[in-house]
Write an enzyme that holds these catalytic residues in place. Structure first.
Site, mmCIF file in Angstrom:
data_model
loop_
_atom_site.group_PDB
_atom_site.id
_atom_site.type_symbol
_atom_site.label_atom_id
_atom_site.label_comp_id
_atom_site.label_asym_id
_atom_site.label_seq_id
_atom_site.Cartn_x
_atom_site.Cartn_y
_atom_site.Cartn_z
ATOM 1 N N HIS A 190 31.789 28.491 26.783
ATOM 2 C CA HIS A 190 32.045 30.103 26.970
ATOM 3 C C HIS A 190 33.647 30.533 26.814
ATOM 4 C CE1 HIS A 190 30.788 34.203 28.725
ATOM 5 N NE2 HIS A 190 32.050 33.967 28.837
ATOM 6 N N GLU A 191 34.058 29.693 27.899
ATOM 7 C CA GLU A 191 35.572 29.879 28.383
ATOM 8 C C GLU A 191 36.464 29.448 27.118
ATOM 9 O OE1 GLU A 191 35.911 31.932 30.739
ATOM 10 O OE2 GLU A 191 34.033 31.440 31.961
ATOM 11 N N CYS A 212 29.363 37.930 31.129
ATOM 12 C CA CYS A 212 30.909 37.659 30.885
ATOM 13 C C CYS A 212 31.665 38.603 31.808
ATOM 14 C CB CYS A 212 31.165 37.776 29.504
ATOM 15 S SG CYS A 212 33.001 37.801 29.095
ATOM 16 N N LEU A 213 32.543 38.328 32.445
ATOM 17 C CA LEU A 213 33.283 39.608 33.336
ATOM 18 C C LEU A 213 34.015 40.529 32.397
ATOM 19 C CD1 LEU A 213 34.702 37.035 36.065
ATOM 20 C CD2 LEU A 213 32.869 38.492 36.037
ATOM 21 N N GLN A 221 41.319 37.272 29.777
ATOM 22 C CA GLN A 221 40.657 38.065 30.333
ATOM 23 C C GLN A 221 41.557 38.861 31.512
ATOM 24 O OE1 GLN A 221 37.007 35.131 31.024
ATOM 25 N NE2 GLN A 221 36.126 37.074 30.938
ATOM 26 N N HIS A 228 36.588 31.915 24.473
ATOM 27 C CA HIS A 228 37.835 33.247 24.828
ATOM 28 C C HIS A 228 38.715 32.794 24.315
ATOM 29 C CE1 HIS A 228 35.468 36.056 27.130
ATOM 30 N NE2 HIS A 228 35.017 35.293 28.191
ATOM 31 N N GLY A 236 33.657 31.249 35.893
ATOM 32 C CA GLY A 236 34.778 30.976 34.971
ATOM 33 C C GLY A 236 35.570 32.028 34.557
#
Ligand code: GNR
Ligand code: NI
Length: 176
Positions: free
Chosen positions: A136-137, A94-95, A51, A140, A46
């Site tokens: 999670h997204e 998480c990236l 990000q 963000h 994702g």
């Protein structure tokens, strides 16, 4: 196709509340495609627009398992309209917080409304990894990170570590 640099903790950009998308046009679809390229390259399951430094309410997800065909999905202006009382726990990463993983408890299922890449209203009932990833997204988009759902002790340790790493690393984005 283009891969964009990822915004990494403790960049304050990650704490911005992203703005609703007003027009689903060619330039937005280009951003969605770049986000998918960036996500697959990382690799991740994702990615939220913030990000890659774009404070817009858009995210991409592909939770297809290895060996399965790619299943890219674009969610524009997503909203959680229903969530289960039942919770489930997943180990999240998480990236924007590379190489750190922790268990997070979230509602097990969610119903989410959104616009697809054609700007058409859609609704999905998600369970399992998709439900976790969507939450999670969407966090963000509101400036929330998965480390906000773990203990303060662990969170402070992670933030301190990434502050130190950032000092040794040249900034990917110049400020001022
Ligand atoms: O690639 C990712 N894996 C992942 C695993 C468990 C729960 C959430 C995620 S999302 C993450 C990519 C990312 O940082 N998205 O914002
Ligand atoms: Ni993330």
């Amino acid at each position: 196709m283009s891969i964009k640099p990822l915004v990494i903790l403790p960049d304050p950009v990650l704490r911005l509340v992203s703005k609703p998308v007003e027009r689903v046009d060619a330039s937005l679809r280009k951003l969605a495609d770049d986000m998918l390229d960036t996500m697959y390259d990382a690799p991740g399951i994702g990615l939220a627009a913030i990000q890659v430094g774009e404070p817009l309410r858009m995210l991409v997800i592909d939770v297809a398992k290895e060996g399965e065909p790619k299943a890219p999905h674009v969610f524009i202006n997503p909203e959680i309209v229903e969530q289960s009382g039942e919770a489930s726990i997943y180990e999240e990463g998480c990236l924007s917080i590379p190489d750190y993983y922790a268990e997070v408890e979230r509602p097990a299922t969610v119903r989410v409304t959104y616009l697809d890449r054609e700007g058409k209203p859609q609704e999905v009932a998600a369970a399992g990894l998709l439900a976790t990833c969507l939450q999670h997204e969407i966090d963000h988009l509101n400036g929330v990170l998965f480390i906000d759902h773990i203990s303060k002790l662990k969170r402070d340790m992670v933030v301190r570590k990434f502050r130190k790493l950032a000092k040794d690393r040249p900034p990917s984005r110049m400020v001022g």
